[in-house]
Motif scaffolding. Structure first.
Motif, short mmCIF file in Angstrom:
data_model
loop_
_atom_site.label_atom_id
_atom_site.label_comp_id
_atom_site.label_asym_id
_atom_site.label_seq_id
_atom_site.Cartn_x
_atom_site.Cartn_y
_atom_site.Cartn_z
N THR A 1 0.89 -1.19 -0.10
CA THR A 1 -0.03 -0.10 -0.05
C THR A 1 0.83 1.32 -0.05
OG1 THR A 1 -0.36 0.19 2.25
CG2 THR A 1 -1.83 -1.14 1.21
N ALA A 2 2.02 1.03 -0.79
CA ALA A 2 2.90 2.29 -0.59
C ALA A 2 2.55 3.54 -1.51
CB ALA A 2 4.30 2.01 -1.26
N PHE A 3 1.76 3.18 -2.14
CA PHE A 3 1.18 4.19 -3.07
C PHE A 3 -0.23 4.80 -2.66
CE2 PHE A 3 4.19 1.97 -5.66
CZ PHE A 3 5.01 3.08 -6.10
N GLY A 4 -1.11 4.23 -2.06
CA GLY A 4 -2.38 4.65 -1.32
C GLY A 4 -3.19 3.37 -0.89
N CYS A 5 -4.17 3.61 -0.14
CA CYS A 5 -4.83 2.70 0.61
C CYS A 5 -6.47 2.67 0.54
CB CYS A 5 -4.59 2.85 2.00
SG CYS A 5 -5.40 1.44 3.14
N THR A 6 -7.10 1.85 0.13
CA THR A 6 -8.59 1.66 0.03
C THR A 6 -9.27 2.03 1.35
OG1 THR A 6 -8.73 -0.57 0.30
CG2 THR A 6 -8.69 0.22 -2.02
N MET A 7 -8.57 2.02 2.46
CA MET A 7 -9.08 2.25 3.71
C MET A 7 -8.69 3.72 4.06
SD MET A 7 -8.43 -1.35 5.43
CE MET A 7 -8.41 -2.67 4.42
N GLU A 8 -7.33 3.88 4.04
CA GLU A 8 -6.81 5.47 4.71
C GLU A 8 -6.73 6.61 3.21
OE1 GLU A 8 -3.30 5.23 6.64
OE2 GLU A 8 -3.99 3.85 8.20
N GLY A 9 -6.73 6.11 2.03
CA GLY A 9 -6.59 6.90 0.97
C GLY A 9 -5.26 7.03 0.74
N ALA A 10 -4.85 8.41 0.68
CA ALA A 10 -3.33 8.72 0.59
C ALA A 10 -2.55 8.18 1.61
CB ALA A 10 -3.28 10.08 0.50
N VAL A 11 -1.45 7.90 1.39
CA VAL A 11 -0.23 7.52 2.22
C VAL A 11 0.95 8.18 2.35
CG1 VAL A 11 1.10 5.50 3.04
CG2 VAL A 11 -1.16 4.86 2.29
N SER A 12 1.27 8.77 3.28
CA SER A 12 2.43 9.75 3.36
C SER A 12 3.63 9.09 2.78
CB SER A 12 2.57 10.31 4.74
OG SER A 12 3.65 10.85 4.83
N GLU A 13 4.10 9.92 1.77
CA GLU A 13 5.43 9.16 1.12
C GLU A 13 6.40 9.34 2.18
OE1 GLU A 13 6.22 11.63 -2.25
OE2 GLU A 13 4.44 10.64 -3.31
N ASP A 14 6.58 10.21 3.28
CA ASP A 14 7.54 10.33 4.08
C ASP A 14 7.31 9.28 5.38
OD1 ASP A 14 8.56 12.74 3.17
OD2 ASP A 14 7.40 13.96 4.51
N GLN A 15 6.13 8.76 5.55
CA GLN A 15 5.86 7.52 6.27
C GLN A 15 6.58 6.38 5.64
OE1 GLN A 15 2.64 7.05 8.91
NE2 GLN A 15 1.80 5.26 7.47
N VAL A 16 6.33 6.25 4.22
CA VAL A 16 7.05 5.06 3.44
C VAL A 16 8.63 5.06 3.72
CG1 VAL A 16 7.24 3.98 1.09
CG2 VAL A 16 5.07 5.06 1.81
N VAL A 17 9.13 6.31 3.57
CA VAL A 17 10.35 6.49 3.71
C VAL A 17 11.17 6.00 5.15
CG1 VAL A 17 12.59 7.95 3.67
CG2 VAL A 17 10.78 8.10 1.86
N ARG A 18 10.26 6.51 5.99
CA ARG A 18 10.67 6.35 7.52
C ARG A 18 10.58 4.74 7.66
NH1 ARG A 18 7.60 5.61 12.03
NH2 ARG A 18 5.72 6.28 10.89
N LEU A 19 9.45 4.05 7.33
CA LEU A 19 9.27 2.75 7.79
C LEU A 19 10.50 1.73 6.91
CD1 LEU A 19 5.25 2.52 7.69
CD2 LEU A 19 6.97 2.45 9.59
N ALA A 20 10.74 2.10 5.80
CA ALA A 20 11.37 1.57 4.92
C ALA A 20 12.95 1.39 5.71
CB ALA A 20 11.92 2.32 3.37
N GLU A 21 13.38 2.54 6.15
CA GLU A 21 14.47 2.62 6.99
C GLU A 21 14.51 1.58 8.24
OE1 GLU A 21 16.36 7.30 6.17
OE2 GLU A 21 14.25 7.15 7.54
N LYS A 22 13.15 1.76 8.98
CA LYS A 22 13.34 0.95 9.84
C LYS A 22 13.25 -0.42 9.65
CE LYS A 22 12.11 4.03 13.21
NZ LYS A 22 13.30 4.07 14.45
N ALA A 23 12.61 -0.74 8.61
CA ALA A 23 12.74 -2.19 8.08
C ALA A 23 14.31 -2.44 7.64
CB ALA A 23 12.00 -2.43 6.91
N ALA A 24 15.00 -1.78 7.05
CA ALA A 24 16.33 -2.00 6.93
C ALA A 24 17.21 -2.28 8.24
CB ALA A 24 16.94 -0.73 6.12
N GLU A 25 16.75 -1.17 9.24
CA GLU A 25 17.51 -1.72 10.32
C GLU A 25 17.15 -3.00 11.03
OE1 GLU A 25 16.23 1.98 12.78
OE2 GLU A 25 17.17 3.16 11.42
N ALA A 26 15.97 -3.27 10.90
CA ALA A 26 15.54 -4.79 11.24
C ALA A 26 16.04 -5.95 10.58
CB ALA A 26 14.08 -4.74 11.25
N GLY A 27 16.88 -5.66 9.58
CA GLY A 27 17.33 -6.86 8.67
C GLY A 27 17.04 -7.08 7.30
#
Length: 305
Positions: free
Chosen positions: A141-167
């Motif tokens: 749902t990086a480009f949008g969500c049928t429940m939330e609508g728009a998904v923040s691009e900054d949030q996608v970046v932040r969570l990608a960084e966190k996932a990289a730290e997680a392995g």
């Protein structure tokens, strides 16, 4: 000349989206035929509880079969660390865990918020590392969500960084709901690449609103080299009844080969694989323009040597 990896996800993403269960022997014929056509990577299933997805109950058997095909990379989806252990026990070459960028979607899909999913990613990454298995995270749902609508691009970046730290070793951006447009694809690829670098290799695109191939071109322009697709666009889209869902493998291969990019896939052989699905799942909606129109008369002159 650029090499592009087309990763076939139909046996997982396609089949889990439909009610009927394809017989095991038909799945084996499908996988073997695609590999013979030159497809180098296939997501053969998902390690989820059979009670939830009976369509995926034979995934371990499919892994064992597919590993016997020379040159084929065998991958599966895992929803959590428990699934990762099952995948490791089966001996997969690679596994991918979906991490929804929409927290609402994450809770509905896997019953975990973002913090809980990061812990699952960390545990799954440890299992993969212990067994020498390549571990990827799909940013759903990086480009949008049928429940939330728009998904923040900054949030996608932040969570990608966190996932990289997680392995995580590799990332894909997934247009789970078919919301992406080419400008958004270019923008988000640049932003995520700015955070995790070349770990972002893949786009998982849907054709729900007819923008799938346009989004592929946008990804190519930003240096993406792997694209997920499903033969016949199998699976549709549960969020848009009647609409096509997954990117159609046949159309994607025609376009990439015609552009002079190197996929290693023989389109003529690939088009014949569709018959296996039609026979095993009669009446199931299949999509794609290439199977009906065929390649252009000068197709062979356009393709890479």
């Amino acid at each position: 000349m650029t090499d592009i990896l087309v990763s076939e996800v139909g046996p997982r993403d396609g089949l889990q989206s439909i009610e009927r269960v394809m017989p095991l022997e038909a799945k084996k014929r499908w996988i073997a035929a695609e590999a013979a056509a030159g497809v180098k990577e296939i997501e053969v299933g998902s390690f989820v509880p059979p009670k939830l997805l009976p369509q995926m109950a034979d995934t371990a058997e499919l892994v064992a079969f597919a590993k016997g095909i020379e040159g084929l990379t065998v991958v599966t989806l895992v929803p959590n660390a428990k699934g990762a252990q099952l995948a490791a026990d089966a001996g997969v070459h690679g596994m991918s865990i979906p991490f929804s960028m929409s927290e609402t979607h994450s809770i509905k899909n896997v019953r975990k918020d973002h913090l809980a999913m990061l812990e699952e990613i960390r545990a799954a990454a440890d299992i993969a590392r212990e067994h020498g298995i390549h571990f990827a995270v799909g940013l759903s749902t990086a480009f949008g969500c049928t429940m939330e609508g728009a998904v923040s691009e900054d949030q996608v970046v932040r969570l990608a960084e966190k996932a990289a730290e997680a392995g995580a070793l590799e990332f894909s951006l997934s247009d789970t709901t078919g919301y992406a447009d080419p400008a958004q694809v270019r923008r988000l690829v640049k932003k995520v690449r700015g955070a995790v670098g070349d770990m972002l290799t893949t786009l998982h695109l849907h054709n729900t609103r007819g923008l799938g191939l346009a989004n592929v071109v946008a990804g190519l322009e930003e240096g993406i080299t792997t694209f997920d697709a499903s033969l016949g666009g199998l699976g549709g889209c549960p969020f848009a009844p009647g609409a096509s869902g997954n990117l159609v493998t046949e159309d994607l291969v025609l376009m990439l080969n015609s552009m002079g990019l190197r996929t290693g896939i023989d389109l003529e052989k690939l088009l014949k694989v569709r018959t296996i699905i039609e026979e095993a799942l009669p009446g199931e909606p299949l999509y794609g323009f290439t199977p009906d129109a065929g390649p252009m008369l000068d197709y062979n002159q356009r393709t890479a040597a």
